[in-house]
Design a protein around this motif. Sequence first.
Motif, short mmCIF file in Angstrom:
data_model
loop_
_atom_site.label_atom_id
_atom_site.label_comp_id
_atom_site.label_asym_id
_atom_site.label_seq_id
_atom_site.Cartn_x
_atom_site.Cartn_y
_atom_site.Cartn_z
N ASP A 287 13.01 -17.23 25.65
CA ASP A 287 14.02 -16.86 26.65
C ASP A 287 14.49 -15.43 26.46
N ARG B 245 5.47 -19.99 24.57
CA ARG B 245 6.51 -20.86 24.04
C ARG B 245 5.84 -21.97 23.21
N ARG C 222 13.06 -9.12 32.34
CA ARG C 222 13.83 -9.00 33.58
C ARG C 222 14.62 -7.69 33.60
N LYS D 222 11.89 -13.29 28.01
CA LYS D 222 12.00 -13.38 29.47
C LYS D 222 13.15 -12.51 29.98
N GLU D 223 14.30 -12.53 29.26
CA GLU D 223 15.45 -11.72 29.69
C GLU D 223 15.16 -10.23 29.54
N GLY E 263 11.62 -21.70 21.81
CA GLY E 263 12.23 -21.59 23.13
C GLY E 263 13.29 -20.51 23.20
N GLU E 264 14.09 -20.39 22.14
CA GLU E 264 15.16 -19.39 22.13
C GLU E 264 14.58 -17.97 22.21
N HIS E 265 13.58 -17.72 21.40
CA HIS E 265 12.98 -16.38 21.40
C HIS E 265 12.19 -16.13 22.69
#
Length: 430
Positions: free
Chosen positions: A177, A218, A184, A180-181, A173-175
């Motif tokens: 995100d 994920r 963006r 995803k950032e 999950g951390e990676h």
Amino acid sequence: MKTTFIATGDSFITRHIGEYGYDGYEDVCDLIDRHEVRFANLEMTFHNQEGYPAAASGGTWAMTEPEMLDDMLDFGFNLFNTANNHTGDYGQGGIAATIRHLKERNMTFAGTGMTLQEASRPCYLETRQARVALIGVTSSFDPAARAGAQSGDVVGRPGLNPLRYKTVYHVNGEHFDMVKELARVTLVNWPVEQKIECGYLPPFEEGSLPFGKLNFVRDDEEFIETVPHAGDMNRILEEIKEAKRQADVVLVSFHVHEMTGKDTTLPAQFHKTFCHACIEAGASVVIGHGPHELRGIECYQGGVIFYSLGNFIFETETTAVQPADAFQEQRLPMDMKVGAYMDNRSRNGTIGFPVMPNIWRAVMAGWTIEDGKVTEVTLYPIDLGMKMSRGQRGLPRLSGDEDTLRYLQSLSEPFGTKIEIKDGVGMIHL
């Protein structure tokens, strides 16, 4: 019905065999000649600049004179693969010219053609007691080298028989995100996101996210998943099934550089998936080559998978010419000689292939098929002369090196394969 086979790995040949051979040449030829079906992978294009250099190469732009094919025939080979990462080094012209020079010599080959249909098709070798089919495939290639299918209105494209694959990166999950950032901030997915906003594409699946051409999922575990392209695999498997109807024995030649993680000796997931499917479809043996070093051997459902036999001839440093692109990539002057270019690439023989021992040891694999079944495999270690001069390095000699066989034992153990070693030869009993 009993037929004997021998297979070798990559032949990157740039120098003619001398009038009197070389030390060890006769022994290699005698071993090859003791078998009815004698396979080699042609890791070259064979023509006199009859194609334009492609914008991207397989590493070294691989071209040698057509007469070098006669040297391969003099070794005794009678079955050849032409699908590999160097097939397209000189574009469609180089592919078509190589095909022409092969046909002029009545050489039996598979893996390339003037259309996708031809490139996918098996070739057939007639022996005393068996008709043998060969299908040539590669997963390592520049997209421009892929053969194009013939349609009702448009001619096909000369090229190779491809097996594409998809890579999916499973991350926590951390990676996820973090990806995803980055997406963006960089707007790397905006062209697709815009089509989603306009209703032309469905939203990304929950828990999955592209990052440009990369695919992330994920997951609780972190690993890299590789999956064969369904269309390519189905096309190839149908050819295997057809070859099984038309021949007594089916062989698949698979040229593949991809690996698991950073370990060059471990085949990628899609590699194993594809090889298993080939055996299930009717192939007796999958002959692997590509990474220029040995990989393990797997006995699967009565068939044999050689994940890589390593090199047979490896003369990359003595190519006669290289295109401007090669020098531009290294930021070198255009008038530099090829020998100096090779010195620069290897930092005068201190990095790269010249100092990698596994590049210069390999095996020739012999096997017997009796009544449609592989009964035994014999492994003959060869040495390509790592410590010899550039002008001599790269030619095969039977070594009887049991260290090479023990190394191959260790690579094959994870597949449950047992290799017996005796008198400098390896044996697998099926």
